[in-house]
Write a protein that holds these residues in place. Structure first.
Motif, PDB file in Angstrom:
ATOM      1  N   TRP A  14       0.814  -1.217   0.000  1.00 43.90           N
ATOM      2  CA  TRP A  14       0.000   0.000   0.000  1.00 43.90           C
ATOM      3  C   TRP A  14       0.844   1.261   0.000  1.00 43.90           C
ATOM      4  O   TRP A  14       0.429   2.294  -0.532  1.00 43.90           O
ATOM      5  N   VAL A  17       1.322   2.024  -3.510  1.00 40.78           N
ATOM      6  CA  VAL A  17       0.104   2.568  -4.116  1.00 40.78           C
ATOM      7  C   VAL A  17      -0.101   4.017  -3.687  1.00 40.78           C
ATOM      8  O   VAL A  17      -0.362   4.906  -4.520  1.00 40.78           O
ATOM      9  N   LEU A  28     -11.238   1.933  -6.745  1.00 41.46           N
ATOM     10  CA  LEU A  28     -10.873   0.693  -6.057  1.00 41.46           C
ATOM     11  C   LEU A  28     -11.919  -0.371  -6.335  1.00 41.46           C
ATOM     12  O   LEU A  28     -13.123  -0.081  -6.351  1.00 41.46           O
ATOM     13  N   CYS A  32      -9.637  -4.918  -3.112  1.00 39.71           N
ATOM     14  CA  CYS A  32      -8.563  -4.000  -2.733  1.00 39.71           C
ATOM     15  C   CYS A  32      -9.034  -3.033  -1.641  1.00 39.71           C
ATOM     16  O   CYS A  32      -8.255  -2.661  -0.755  1.00 39.71           O
ATOM     17  N   VAL A  76      -6.945   0.815  -8.741  1.00 38.23           N
ATOM     18  CA  VAL A  76      -6.306  -0.211  -7.904  1.00 38.23           C
ATOM     19  C   VAL A  76      -7.196  -1.450  -7.952  1.00 38.23           C
ATOM     20  O   VAL A  76      -8.301  -1.460  -7.395  1.00 38.23           O
ATOM     21  N   VAL A 104      -2.966  -0.210 -11.227  1.00 34.69           N
ATOM     22  CA  VAL A 104      -2.268  -1.152 -10.347  1.00 34.69           C
ATOM     23  C   VAL A 104      -3.059  -2.452 -10.330  1.00 34.69           C
ATOM     24  O   VAL A 104      -4.272  -2.442 -10.091  1.00 34.69           O
TER      25      VAL A 104
END
Length: 560
Positions: A14, A17, A28, A32, A76, A104
């Motif tokens: 994290w 990120v 998100l 996640c 993410v 990501v």
């Protein structure tokens, strides 16, 4: 430097990120978001974004795009960048004004090569290269409308949601479930007669559908990254047919083989099929407060492992049903509150009685530190006593903010102790103990006949009687602890009586619960298929997508 562990593994991911989030619109997916929830909390994300506003959105096809003053987006995601995920990315970006996109994924590039059917030999030659990610970066620029804009695709292993220092959850794989005996028939329907499988023990990776194999490989990829972080060379053990397939895939995973050559320490990894211990899942013999909290409080929306705690008690609103949804719920995860984390870990590791006393101790100490007028009382801990301590914080905003995490756990305890379902816990436990005592002397028909009088339709049930879901729980427990038994005419007749009684109960229910709808419906909806076995779910997806073109494999993002 701290010793590597599951919490440092999640925090490290994290941190990478969060470093990308400054002044970005953040998307998100649910898995996640749950990892963030347990790992470092939403406050860390809000701080990383900075600026007067933080636009945090769920990654879904209908998600709002970015406006003219929102040039940056970070996605993410816990899944493969393929198929519908890529379609959703394209749809969001095309209706936005982004000039800088970061994607990501928790899935490694090696797994993306497998998903795109790249042979192992060709994948080995691509070591150090990331053609799938590079092609997606080009697509992102194309969707943003200018090939000179900036796009980045990277892999960060956001596998875990660390519930405690030695307990981690994998929300992205909440629906990954061991194969069931009936799945053998599904597998055989796609195999020639000479290669038909006789039992689950004969199932190997080559017999599984590609979608399920990919899901296993995604899990293996995350576990390999965890082992790399820990610096260990793992030895894999398996209990159960499905676990054997996963353990073998981890043992043979090419990146893991290379990693093991340089790992200094050793570790054992044991995979266990959940279906081999259903009594542990449905039994009531665990004397643990957390087990009861998770069992009786409603699930936190979008989460697989947390619950909603009603916080109305700490407001000026009346504790009436229409006010329940006016205040955001509390939860169990308190990643940024050291005192609350200490209490949570104590609740996980102590018995019910000691756990309740620990809640009282923490509330008393917190009230004393804030100089609140607390009245000490010893002896048995009651919900009313805990409520009186919690109420002390109600009109003191500073104290409320300082101990918000602790108060959420305190309210979760109170609401669990007062919940009608908690009163039934001892009834379940008494039945289970009686069954265990008599199981050697009683035959299965005798045990089922003891259950028959407990099966009552809704118009005959009292609050002390078992609901349809609870009856199914008892049946699972009975068949699980009994083990193998001889089937005869007497058993068949008794089972038929139980089936008829249950069918009558289901038919006379005014409204079926979501669980009963899953059991009684012919073909489940997408939402209802969450807890089906992997092969049953795969079959349903194909059946529901016929005629739409989606039953065919999704187009490859990159081809060698």
């Amino acid at each position: 430097m701290s010793v590597p562990g599951i919490q440092s593994f999640t925090q490290q991911g994290w941190d990478q990120v969060l470093a990308k989030l400054k002044r970005a619109v953040v998307y998100l997916d649910a898995a996640c978001a749950e990892s963030l929830h347990w790992g470092c909390g939403s406050a860390a994300l809000l701080e990383a974004v900075g600026g007067p506003e933080c636009h945090l959105r769920e990654f879904e096809p209908t998600a709002a795009g970015g406006g003219a003053k929102q040039p940056k987006a970070v996605f993410v995601l816990s899944c493969l960048l393929k198929g519908r995920t890529v379609e959703t990315l394209r749809n969001i970006i095309c209706r936005s004004h982004f000039q800088y996109c970061v994607v990501v994924t928790a899935v490694s590039h090696a797994v993306h090569l497998t998903a795109n059917q790249v042979p192992a030999a060709a994948a080995a030659e691509l070591e150090g290269q990331q053609p799938v990610f590079e092609q997606l970066e080009e697509k992102l620029c194309e969707w943003m409308g200018n090939m000179n804009y900036t796009a980045q695709v990277l892999h960060i292993p956001l596998l875990l949601a660390p519930a405690a220092p030695h307990l981690a959850l994998t929300p992205a794989f909440a629906s990954l479930f061991p194969l069931l005996p009936q799945d053998v028939h599904v597998l055989n329907s796609a195999r020639p007669d000479k290669r038909r499988l006789g039992s689950l023990g004969e199932v190997d990776a080559s017999a599984l559908p590609p979608e399920l194999l990919l899901q296993i490989r995604c899990l293996v990829s995350g576990l390999s990254s965890l082992c790399e972080h820990l610096g260990v060379r793992e030895e894999c053990f398996a209990v159960g047919s499905f676990s054997r397939i996963i353990a073998a895939d981890l043992a043979n995973y090419a990146p893991a083989k290379n990693r093991r050559k340089t790992s200094a320490s050793r570790a054992s990894v044991v995979f266990v099929d959940r279906t081999l211990d259903l009594t542990g899942a449905v039994g009531h013999h665990g004397d643990n407060l957390v087990e009861k909290i998770i069992s009786v409080l409603p699930q936190l929306p979008g989460h697989t492992n947390d619950v909603m705690v009603n916080m109305v008690e700490l407001t000026a609103l009346q504790s009436e049903e229409e006010n329940q949804n006016m205040v955001a719920p509390g939860c169990l995860a308190q990643s940024n509150d050291p005192a609350a984390k200490a209490l949570w870990e104590a609740l996980l590791n102590t018995k019910h009685k000691e756990a309740v006393m620990e809640v009282r101790r923490h509330l008393v100490e917190a009230a004393s530190r804030e100089n609140l007028p607390i009245k000490m009382s010893m002896g048995r801990v009651t919900p009313a006593q805990l409520t009186s301590y919690i109420q002390l914080f109600k009109n003191n905003l500073k104290a409320l903010v300082n101990h918000c995490g602790l108060l959420q756990l305190g309210l979760a305890t109170v609401q669990t102790l007062k919940h009608p379902q908690t009163a039934k816990w001892d009834n379940f436990l008494a039945f289970e103990r009686l069954l265990l005592q008599s199981i050697k002397e009683s035959t299965m028909p005798v045990v089922l006949n003891q259950l028959l009088p407990m099966i009552k339709p809704s118009n005959q049930r009292t609050s002390d009687d078992y609901s349809p879901e609870e009856l199914l729980t008892l049946l699972i427990y009975i068949y699980s602890v009994t083990g193998e038994f001889t089937e005869d005419k007497d058993l068949a007749e008794t089972e038929e009586k139980v089936k008829k009684a249950l069918a009558q109960v289901f038919c006379e229910e005014s409204e079926l619960s979501p669980l009963l709808q899953k059991i009684t419906d012919g073909v489940p909806t997408k939402e209802e298929s969450v807890n089906l076995s992997p092969l049953a779910k795969w079959k349903v997806k194909v059946q529901n997508s016929k005629g739409t073109g989606l039953e065919q494999p999704n187009c490859l993002l990159w081809e060698p």
